[in-house]
Scaffold this active site. Structure first.
Site, mmCIF file in Angstrom:
data_model
loop_
_atom_site.group_PDB
_atom_site.id
_atom_site.type_symbol
_atom_site.label_atom_id
_atom_site.label_comp_id
_atom_site.label_asym_id
_atom_site.label_seq_id
_atom_site.Cartn_x
_atom_site.Cartn_y
_atom_site.Cartn_z
ATOM 1 N N CYS A 266 38.640 32.025 40.292
ATOM 2 C CA CYS A 266 37.409 32.245 40.903
ATOM 3 C C CYS A 266 36.162 31.142 40.946
ATOM 4 C CB CYS A 266 36.725 33.405 40.016
ATOM 5 S SG CYS A 266 35.500 34.220 40.961
ATOM 6 N N HIS A 365 40.851 37.656 41.095
ATOM 7 C CA HIS A 365 41.201 37.578 39.766
ATOM 8 C C HIS A 365 42.538 38.305 39.495
ATOM 9 C CE1 HIS A 365 36.975 36.933 38.552
ATOM 10 N NE2 HIS A 365 36.547 37.215 39.855
ATOM 11 N N GLU A 367 43.909 38.271 36.723
ATOM 12 C CA GLU A 367 43.788 39.168 35.591
ATOM 13 C C GLU A 367 43.419 40.307 35.628
ATOM 14 O OE1 GLU A 367 41.704 37.203 36.562
ATOM 15 O OE2 GLU A 367 39.556 38.168 36.138
#
Ligand SMILES: Nc1ncnc2c1ncn2[C@@H]1O[C@H](COP(=O)(O)OP(=O)(O)O)[C@@H](O)[C@H]1O
Ligand SMILES: Nc1ncnc2c1ncn2[C@@H]1O[C@H](COP(=O)(O)OP(=O)(O)O)[C@@H](O)[C@H]1O
Ligand SMILES: [Mg+2]
Ligand SMILES: [Mg+2]
Lengths: 390, 1045
Positions: A266, A365, A367
């Site tokens: 990011c 993202h 994650e």
């Protein structure tokens, strides 16, 4: 009991609703997220610092809030803008009611307003400054508050969310984090120095579950300190604000590239790209959601991704769009870089790999938190590369 | 990857008649698939036995077969057409089972037909409960502890091992047919036996119960490069234990935290990969324990399903269309999302509203049937509602149900709570009442296991129902992306928002997202949730109306709330409003649309009920005037009209009170047909033979009346019941002056069996030209007298002695319009619509007489197997859920085809059981002779046997149930009977006849309850002896007819 409140945008558009959360006002950049769940994760994501989140999904607060959904130690978004918020605390997994929690953290919120109309307006006019104000406050006063709020462009918000000094976490506290695949990763441990511009706990979690020992550094850290550390690799975190305003971090990163592997997610992706000489630009209204298709050019597979960024990296031809699914290349100050991931919605750059030095970056993202787990494999890629080199 | 070039001709199998668990949603998916494949330039061969489907319209496919969905006919079609591929994943369980069958008996291999969509092993892994378990366990997923059983013994052992309660789930059935919950050992034989009977491979799964856990469904799509997306998550308000088809559902899921939802998502993806569905959509069901966060996989359907239709309508993501493209080689990324146009289909819809689905039940039609909701599906239709919030969606769903009678609640609290605790058709009404009476969330959660979030939201709905609808009505669009991208969808729903916000410089933002354009628009009112008496036939007509309006250069605007239909496909009309069909909601749309007119003729009774109100509000009604509609519907006005015309009608009387009814009955004369006013499908209609019968009827039905059947005062109509009469149905077009007869259908069963339930034949097989002339004359006479502009349906009864009688006239599209259209090869509904838009019959270029070189038979399909406990007799009360069509050169063959298509497997040899009422004994001997001559063994009850013996026909006598063992019910149970012909002697519940018929249905043995039906069946059996009849495509037939005329 219900108090009036309203949202005012810098262009004068006004939406009336009911106040909830803390009894105060908030100004900042008004953005929206189309995620249908994960409101708590969003509010605690440091990337949202300086922003007010409008949730496009109307029912917010349904399952309350819980310790396990914190993406950082506190709320970073400045306000929540919702169509129908509830404060039920009896959801099986809830530690606390959603609105009560916002109130406890002093975060104002507004509900019962036409969020779809608000989102369509931002979509057409672009993200803009605005605020949530109690009905008792005059529009003139509100206008002044908005005017006083600096714009996102050129804004260094990382400094506000970065830790005061460095600290470490190791695998153990994450081993028990339940991922749907339930797996816990072995392999001998690697040491990662993380440039903490406002990292999400899920990122640290994914790294440590894979046996990484992560040390967080303030974003003001010097390259010498980092290089003299025992880290096997550097990791650039997500974070708020305009990458162009973080030239001091970019400078630091420039010193790291080529010496040890560098990875970024990011904001970290944008910083690394700038460090190797690529350019970033502001997106009209950013990517905020959990349903963007991104193509991994290595496997040809499309993954559904969690997205939250207002800036992006320009393609090799200097345009924002990458037409075609080819792994196009940039000439950077550190040799060639190759496109690894592209967004199938608006064809923007979603990730690239440095070919002549070890490093890679991802714009979205992987994650999750909130969002799909399709991209967790990237952490395997990163950690394995760090372990075994390329 | 682009489309496959190595295949050219694709065989597409539909799902056949509408039955519980398999409804109009498969016409929606099949039609979308056929259209897409045609656009892609493939030849499409389509097979479906259901004429009331858009997919069987001749222009939808290259070649269309309305033939029984059975291996025999399918093989003939494959032999004739030599398709390269078979796509079976869009025709529900029927198509899937058929594909499996064609694979097993080697047909696919013999003719080198490739299965596309799902391969056979994927189908087996998905449908065979045992294989499914293994596959899930291998994939590391949790399934309920369970065991497979093929016999009672295995069943008992399993139950002892797993422990009660257990869930019984038969393999390869649909809508959980034959399944159930076993609570106590005492019921073991009943429940397990039923399950084994229901499964075509007599295999059942006996599951550990997770009753009370949350039930969730995910709609998954996969392409052949292994990209997977989740189209929607659906949460059942009713916890595990109530079939998803019977549950009130909401999309997207509401109560799971993101982390837990993502686990479901990951598991759904694992499931579709493990099962190996190559391309297309699947539906995965989960049980989630909210407290422990345990997740269990319940099942997956390796095909497009009812939930896929719901998910498509709920998100705007056209699952079937995309599944079809994937099946021929495209990848998700290559297909563009036709709503945003800007983005590819390889994404997951984000929605910014709530969707609530509500099932529609029909228990009132099956007196005596168990009313509880359980693991096998009982609902006959569903309504969907979209709202900006859950409360709005729920409120709109309540309105969309269109209940005939408002539920009433017991005073007694215990009683009320009992009904809340036990899932039944009115559970949520009772739940709302309980909340109104102030019962707490905790207590109700204890009782129902319904998630507290829903209970709290329902509390708000119960205590301040209007609150959710404060502010202004604004129309928002369904755009798949929560407004992230500009969308050009013509798909809208009403939302209530605060007075619209002020834009820059205090300029008001637009109130609606509707881009109206300036073409004139015509609003078409749909038929709402499917129910018995108002099904897919009406949706078919509405779709044709939309097509016609578009062809006329106007904008077609559709209003409907049924997610299972083609009419609610956003590209059927220029603008779709997914709204309840109430006056208020319809007027809301009219306000924005300012339509040239509204069409109320095609949606059955639902729009007709709104006609007067609309006119009152100054909205023009196209076609037949509301007064003409009332003139036909109000028997007190229609009777005199017939008298004027000099047409016979059964003597009748209208009574305002039960007392009056009793007093008028003898005047009219028994037997009487009694019914309340304004009902579709003959609800609450019965034949009474005496004053006592009348008394008894009024006690039972008078109650419904006072509860207000469709809000009307309980006027009770008495008609002299014409015994032994032939019933005839006529569909005609009228432009106000000229009349054109589209079709005359002769019913197989005599008058007294509801037209919707009896088989009918076109052209009539035993009516003389004079009678036909008289029928035509009467029909035109009525059409002109009413001033019909559009469609008219007239029903006649031809009494042996007293000749032609008019039973009723419906100045609207009737249930038979699709059948007639398919039979004569002319789109009757479209023609009617053109008339309503101003054309004259003379301009339509219609043939004077419709040439038919073939015979068409329509047969009804009945859901008795779902309603154990109710008598399977046919009567004036309609009970069928769907219909099939048989086409052949002669009546017997067409009838045989229709029977086969309807699932009544007429035997070619074996034993026929015969037991008839005295009045039928003479007719019975004729039948018996033929049966005997065809080599069947005859079994008969004493009375019948002696009657036959007198005529020298050998028949083995057997005990009635009441005469004790060994009796006929046992014989049927033991599979010693292949066909039952039993005409009723009165309808005393639990009578012998009742037990016999029930046994036949339970063991899936064809059971014929009328003499005329028996005669036809015997002729059909004789015809079938000549071997598998030829198949013929509609396109061939029409070419023929054209050349004839
Ligand atoms: N193990 C179980 N415990 C409790 N309820 C169950 C169980 N398995 C299935 N059910 C209920 O039975 C319903 C039908 O079962 P399912 O396997 O989905 O059959 P179908 O093929 O008809 O969809 C489900 O919707 C669920 O509510
Ligand atoms: N007077 C009558 N004599 C014999 N049968 C009748 C008579 N009236 C109605 N029926 C039977 O009852 C059925 C339903 O009656 P109908 O008036 O058509 O009600 P619906 O509005 O449900 O179609 C008809 O299809 C016919 O079989
Ligand atoms: Mg199911
Ligand atoms: Mg009728």
């Amino acid at each position: 009991m219900s108090r009036d409140a309203y949202v005012l945008l810098e262009d004068g558009t006004r939406f009336d609703g009911l106040a909830c959360g803390a009894d105060t006002h908030a100004v900042g950049e008004v953005v929206f997220t189309t995620s249908m769940s994960g409101y708590q994760e969003a509010m605690t994501d440091p990337s949202y610092a300086g922003q007010l989140i409008a949730f496009t999904y109307p029912q917010i607060g349904n399952y309350g809030v819980s310790e396990s959904a914190m993406e950082s130690s506190r709320i970073h978004a400045r306000a929540a803008i919702m169509r129908a918020a509830v404060d039920y605390s009896d959801a099986p997994s809830a530690d606390c009611g959603w609105l009560t929690w916002l109130e406890m953290h002093g975060i104002p919120a507004i509900t019962d307003l036409d969020t779809r109309e608000l989102v369509r307006h931002i979509r057409d006019e672009g993200a803009m400054r605005g605020g949530v104000f109690p009905g008792s406050m005059s529009e003139a006063q509100a206008r002044d508050l908005i005017a006083a709020e600096p714009s996102m462009q050129g804004r260094d918000l990382a400094r506000e969310v970065t830790p005061a000094q460095r600290f470490s976490v190791d695998g153990d506290r994450w081993q028990n984090v339940s991922r749907s695949d339930g797996s816990v990763f072995g392999g001998e441990s690697v040491r990662i120095a993380l440039l903490d511009t406002g990292v999400k706990m899920s990122i640290v979690g994914e790294l440590t579950r894979r046996g990484a020992h992560v040390t967080h550094y303030p974003c003001t850290v010097s390259s010498d300190e980092l290089l003299s550390s025992d880290a096997d690799a550097f990791f650039l975190a997500n974070g708020p604000g305009d990458p162009a305003a973080l030239d001091y971090v970019v400078g630091t990163v420039r010193e790291l590239v080529g010496k040890k592997p560098v990875y970024g997610i990011c904001l970290g992706h944008q910083l690394l790209c700038r460090a190797v000489g690529l350019e970033t630009y502001k997106l009209p209204f950013g990517h905020h959601g959990a349903n963007h298709p991104v193509k991994d050019l290595a496997t040809g597979l499309t993954e559904i991704t969690s997205q939250n960024h207002g800036f992006a990296v320009l393609g090799p031809d200097g345009s924002g769009r990458i037409e075609g699914d080819e792994p196009v290349r940039w000439e950077t100050d550190f040799g060639a870089a190759e496109l690894s991931h592209v967004n199938l919605y608006d064809r923007t750059v979603e990730g690239l790999t440095l070919l002549d030095v070890q490093g890679g970056t991802i714009q979205y993202h992987p994650e999750a938190g909130p969002g799909p787990n399709d991209s967790l494999y990237l952490f395997d890629r990163f950690v394995n590369e760090i372990r075994n080199g390329r | 990857m682009p489309r496959r070039e190595d295949i050219h001709k694709i065989l597409l199998i539909g799902s056949g008649p509408i039955v519980i668990g398999q409804a109009a949603e498969f016409d929606y998916s099949g039609t979308q698939a056929a259209r897409v494949l045609m656009q892609e330039g493939y030849e499409v061969v389509l097979v479906n036995s259901n004429p009331a489907t858009i997919m069987t319209d001749p222009e939808v496919a290259t070649t269309t077969y309305v033939e029984p969905l059975l291996p025999g006919p399918l093989e003939k079609i494959i032999e004739r057409e030599r398709p390269d591929a078979l796509l079976a994943t869009l025709g529900g369980q029927t198509a899937l089972n058929l594909a499996k069958n064609l694979h097993e008996n080697g047909v696919l291999e013999r003719y080198a037909v490739e299965l596309i969509g799902a391969k056979i092993d994927a189908i087996e892994r998905g449908e065979d409960r045992d294989l499914f378990r293994e596959t899930m366990l291998e994939a590391g997923l949790r399934v309920p502890r369970s065991a497979i059983a093929h016999t009672l013994q295995e069943g008992r052992a399993a139950v002892e091992e797993i422990g009660l309660p257990v869930i019984v789930r038969p393999a390869f059935t649909l809508g959980g047919a034959g399944g159930g919950v076993l609570y106590e050992m005492a019921d073991l034989e009943k429940v397990i036996g039923r399950g084994l009977d229901a499964s075509p491979i007599s295999q059942i799964l006996i599951d550990e119960s997770v009753l009370g856990w949350g039930e969730f469904e995910l709609e998954v799509m996969r392409d052949k490069t292994d990209n997977v997306v989740i189209v929607a998550s659906i949460e059942n308000l009713d916890p595990m234990g109530v079939h998803t088809g019977d549950s009130v559902c909401v999309a997207p899921q509401q109560t799971l935290p993101d982390r837990l939802y993502q686990q479901l998502r990951d598991q759904a993806i694992k499931v579709i990969r493990a099962i190996g569905v190559e391309t297309g959509g699947s539906n995965v069901q989960f049980a989630v324990n909210p407290a422990t966060e345990e997740i269990i996989v319940i099942e997956m359907n390796p095909r497009v399903s009812r939930s896929s239709a719901l998910a498509s309508k709920a998100t705007g993501f056209p699952i079937a269309k995309i599944a079809a493209r994937l099946a021929v080689g495209y990848t998700l990324q290559e297909i563009s999302n036709d709503i945003t146009r800007a983005t590819p289909a390889s994404f997951e819809p984000a929605i910014d509203y709530c969707v609530v689905k509500w099932p529609r039940f029909a228990f009132e039609k099956f007196p005596g049937a168990e009313q509880g909701l359980t693991t096998h599906m009982k609902s006959v239709g569903e309504a969907m509602a979209i709202g900006r919030t859950f409360r709005q969606a729920f409120g709109k769903a309540l309105r969309s149900r269109e209940l005939d009678a408002e539920p009433s609640f017991p005073e007694d609290t215990e009683e009320l709570l009992a009904r809340v605790a036990k899932a039944g058709p009115e559970r949520f009404d009772h739940l709302l009442e309980a909340l109104r009476r102030g019962h707490g969330i905790g207590q109700l959660n204890e009782l129902t296991k319904i998630d507290p979030w829903f209970l709290r939201e329902l509390q708000a709905v119960a205590t301040e129902p209007e609150a959710a609808f404060s502010g202004e009505r604004t129309f928002k669009s369904v755009d798949t992306c929560a407004a992230e991208f500009a969308a050009s969808t013509p798909y809208f729903y009403s939302a209530w928002e605060r007075p619209r916000p002020l834009g820059p410089g205090g300029v008001a933002l637009p109130a609606h997202e509707v881009q109206r354009g300036d073409r004139p628009s015509v609003v078409i009112l749909g038929s709402g949730p499917n129910r018995i008496g108002q099904g897919i036939e009406f949706d078919y007509c509405c779709v044709h109306a939309a097509q016609t309006v578009r062809e006329s250069g106007r904008d077609a605007v559709m209003i409907n709330c049924n997610p299972e239909t083609v009419s609610t496909d956003y590209d059927t009309s220029d603008r779709l409003y997914f709204e309840p069909l109430t006056l208020e909601d319809v007027l809301g749309v009219c306000e924005v649309e300012k339509p040239e007119g509204v069409i109320v003729q095609f949606g059955g009774q639902t729009p007709l009920k709104l006609a007067a109100g609309l006119r009152g509000a100054g909205i023009p009604i196209l076609g037949t005037t509301t007064d003409a509609i009332d003139l036909a519907e109000d028997r007190a006005r229609f009777g005199p009209l017939l008298d004027e015309l000099g047409y016979k009608a059964p003597p009748y009387a209208a009574a305002r009170t039960p007392e009056e009814a009793l007093q008028r009955a003898p005047e009219v004369g028994f037997p009487l047909l009694v019914r309340p006013s304004y009902v579709l499908g003959g609800r609450a209609m019965e034949i009474v033979y005496s004053v006592e019968g009348m008394q008894n009827y009024l006690e039972r039905v008078g109650v419904i009346g006072s509860a207000g059947v469709s809000g009307k005062s309980p006027t009770i109509y008495l008609d002299r019941f014409l015994e032994d009469s032939v019933e005839v149905d006529v569909d005609a077009l009228c432009d106000g002056d000229e009349v054109w007869i589209a079709g005359i259908m002769q019913h197989v069963e005599e008058a007294g069996i509801h037209s919707g339930d009896s088989a009918c034949v076109l052209p009539p097989h035993s009516l003389g030209e004079e009678m036909l002339e008289e029928i035509r004359a009467h029909a035109s006479g009525i059409a002109k007298a009413l001033g019909v502009v559009g469609l008219l349906n007239v029903q006649f009864a031809i009494h042996a002695g007293e000749g032609l009688h008019v039973i009723e006239a419906n100045p609207r599209a009737s249930r038979t319009v699709p059948f007639v259209s398919k039979a004569i090869g002319l789109p009757v509904a479209k023609l009617a619509c053109r008339i309503m838009l101003g054309e004259k019959i003379a301009q339509l270029g219609l043939p004077a007489a419709v040439a038919t070189g073939h015979v068409c038979v329509k047969e009804a399909v009945l859901p008795f197997d779902r309603f154990a406990g109710t008598d399977v007799l046919l009567g004036p009360e309609m009970r069928s859920t769907g219909e099939v069509m048989g086409i052949a050169r002669d009546f017997p063959t067409a009838f045989a085809k229709a029977q086969a298509a309807a699932g009544a497997r007429l035997p070619s040899s074996g034993t026929v059981f015969l037991s008839v009422a005295d009045r039928d004994k003479s007719a019975a001997t004729a039948i018996a002779t033929q049966i005997h001559d065809m080599g069947f063994t005859l079994l008969a009850t004493r009375g019948t046997a002696t009657a036959l013996a007198r005529m020298g026909i050998p028949a083995k006598a057997i005990n009635k149930l009441s005469e004790g063992s060994p009796h006929v019910v046992e014989a049927i149970g033991a599979g010693e009977v292949d066909l039952v012909i039993n005409t009723p002697v009165g309808t005393g519940a639990r009578s012998d006849g009742y037990e016999i018929r029930a046994a036949a249905v339970a063991h899936r043995i064809p059971c014929i309850t009328t003499m005329s039906g028996g005669i036809a069946a015997v002729r059909a059996i004789a015809a079938a002896a000549h071997g598998e009849p030829d198949v013929v495509s509609l396109q061939e037939l029409y070419a023929e007819s054209a050349s004839v005329s």
